[in-house]
Enzyme design. Structure first.
Site: not given
Lengths: 409, 409
Positions: B162, B188, B199, B281, B404, B409
């Site tokens: 993702t 992932k 995870t 991230e 995040n 969006s």
């Protein structure tokens, strides 16, 4: 310290007019403990007969001033009291040297003001783990004494700031038995804020007459729904200190049944607590997390803190994204009881989720418009029992990273 | 989804060469569940006689696929098994509709591959709370079946991504009784990562013959020191799933005393866990938090997690600031036993603090130079007992906020 170039968008329009609390005098000065070109030490002197109560961080690595305060709180005395505070250096994790600094400063204040040393409380806020130049504080005590003044509280609020972008003050007046009781307080804090008690540094004064044990029990109880219910970044300082002094000058005697006084004190504490969140590092939104229907109040608090501390929830708020899926995630991970299918979630008055799924009436455009506001309420009902909690937090933005990835440089 | 334009600087140089695991075949396809122009569904088929073990998120708001997997794990059968995974939609918090989606997908896979439905495991990852277009998965099952191939595992690793910036794979070979046993896995995950177990999504396959109860107990035990010891942002997903399948094709029989196999499985699990952190991230540094001398292993884990999750520690690392005061703060707030004066802290081999204060030999320039590295070790010794823990985390950067604050969006 990273340069803070602008005041938080959530700051009150101006510093409030704080009333004189008869029996307390303040002075502030630039001692150059670490900062240059600004005041960094404040002294408060409380008249003979005053009582002092306090609550402190529960951190296992508490600073030397906190440990010293804790050993002194509750030891009565009619001689009056003093509070000495410096910014720039927290005197935390400074070993035996830190203890010496506290002794040097509180001892010198006691000498200067003719107080027993156990009536002198001190706080330090700033960098952790660097030796404190306490001789710079000691050197300015005579000047501070000469400058003591009944209306010096606003300057004191400025002297204790570190990464704060605005000074924090709050006050209220209560009529009791035809007489006026005044409460006024100041606070500092904007990062390392998830108090296990009062956040960072808070000093509140009243001219009510409150026996020390009554004051202590009021402060401890009210702390649970005020300073213990705010979080900026889930980090708990080694130095959190809340001290409340009561001079008795109004002649109004307070007991543990004085609801009016308790309500007034609660208002000032909650206002100061919310101002700390409003000055959260990088904050652009003030968010109330309201949890109802939990299996217990403790469960509600755990859910509320889990939501309020979730980096994913806080970044979604920063992005004005009504991402209620992340609220579900935070409820799920909290460890407190939850049932996916009895959970309901509102953003403001907009019901977004119920019966384990998005609400049939949910309108994402409406929710997205709501998220553009500066003050938001996220309400979660667990549908399990009568437990409730309210917690205040802010969003997580680039500003937080800017400030904290560069704090010491 | 925010555009991820570049691969994590912590990514391995290339995707590893994963060996064929005899008895497992893979296929991937672009079904358009949410994403366009990329694969988003993967199917794994395990030959008759395979066993499957798994561990799952402990979230109270678990997704429908997780609840379905949990009801099926441990139900034996010689018919073989299948794992079907989609990215783009997590099918979490989707009420009764979510359960229908799982039934539709697993039922259709069972029909397509002639398996009993209780041998079909499914996972979904992506946005929470939106109805899943499961008909798009069902529609591609025949094509997936035709495409099943022994060497499709690398493509499968890509189909389940993702916000990941690189596909994650790991493998090892062990010699047992003169025969070769192979283990290969894919994973992932890069956000919402503080597994209370494995995870996000992890699938590991081996040609060893492992009775299901043995496989389950090995996986559960190894999970505690691998996937349970990583954190990106302290947020726990509703969908975390780790499935391990053993085909037995190598003819090597494994018991709970097969140390060599256990070590091999541990290596693959730890490698995949660390790759998830490497793809955290916004991450620019991989950080190992090593805690020793705690009162117990549980206390050590609590301290390590408190440091690894502290936004102030993580932003200091992002800023390459050897701010050990924040490590002290995080130890203090963890709730586990600590004594300020017996605490020692190292950054790599550099001792920074001991005896409740900065170490006399500490050289800040040396520590600042160390912090410029891409892989860091922070070691804390509590000086209290024999408890130890190791946890892996990453720094907190602007990239995390970018990703995040704009996810949907």
């Amino acid at each position: 310290m990273a340069k803070i170039t602008s005041v938080s968008p959530l700051a009150p329009a101006s510093f409030p007019d704080l009333p004189v609390i008869e029996g307390v005098r303040f002075a502030s000065i630039a001692a150059g403990v670490r900062y240059q070109g600004r005041t960094d030490v404040m002294l408060a002197h409380l008249a003979p007969g005053s009582t002092v109560a306090g609550v402190f961080t529960r951190s296992a690595t508490r600073s030397a001033p906190v440990l010293d305060c804790q050993s002194k709180i509750g030891r009565d005395g009619d001689e009056g009291a003093a509070i000495i505070v410096n910014s720039g250096n927290s005197n935390a994790f400074t070993g035996a040297r830190g203890v010496e600094s506290v002794r040097a400063v509180t001892g010198a204040v006691a000498d200067t003001l003719a107080l027993p040393v156990h009536r002198v409380f001190s706080s330090s806020t700033g960098v952790i783990g660097e030796p404190m130049k306490h001789e710079r504080v000691v050197a300015v005590l005579d000047d501070l004494k000469s400058a003591l003044s009944a209306d010096g509280i606003a300057d004191a609020a400025r002297a204790i700031m570190t990464t704060d972008t605005f000074p924090k003050g709050s006050a209220t007046e209560i009529e009791i038995d035809g007489k006026t009781v005044r409460i006024a307080g100041i606070a500092k804090g904007s990062g390392m804020i998830e108090p296990d008690m009062g956040t960072m540094l808070v000093y509140i004064f009243t001219d009510a007459a409150v026996p020390q044990p009554v004051l202590q029990s009021l402060v401890s109880a009210l702390n649970r729904t005020t300073f213990n219910c705010i979080t900026v970044d889930s980090d708990t300082s080694t130095s959190d200190t809340l001290l409340v002094g009561a001079t008795g000058a109004s002649g109004v005697q307070i007991t543990e049944h004085s609801i009016g006084f308790m309500e007034g004190l609660r208002r000032v504490m909650l206002d100061l607590a919310q101002q700390v969140v409003r000055d959260g590092e990088g904050a652009t939104k003030l968010v109330e997390i309201s949890v109802t229907g939990a299996a217990s109040d403790a469960d509600a608090h755990r859910h509320a803190k889990s939501i309020a501390n979730s980096p994913l929830v806080k970044t979604a708020i920063a992005g004005e994204d009504p991402n209620w899926g992340r609220v579900v995630m935070a409820v799920g991970k909290s460890g407190a009881r939850a049932d996916r299918d009895t959970l309901s979630i509102w953003f403001g008055d907009i019901k977004v989720a119920e019966n384990g799924w998005v609400s049939p009436a949910y309108d994402e455009d409406l929710a997205a418009a709501y998220m553009k506001g500066q003050e938001l309420i996220i309400h979660v009902d667990l549908g399990l029992g009568g437990g409730t909690a309210r917690v205040w937090t802010c969003d997580l933005t680039h500003g937080y990273i800017d400030i904290n990835a560069d704090y010491r440089s």
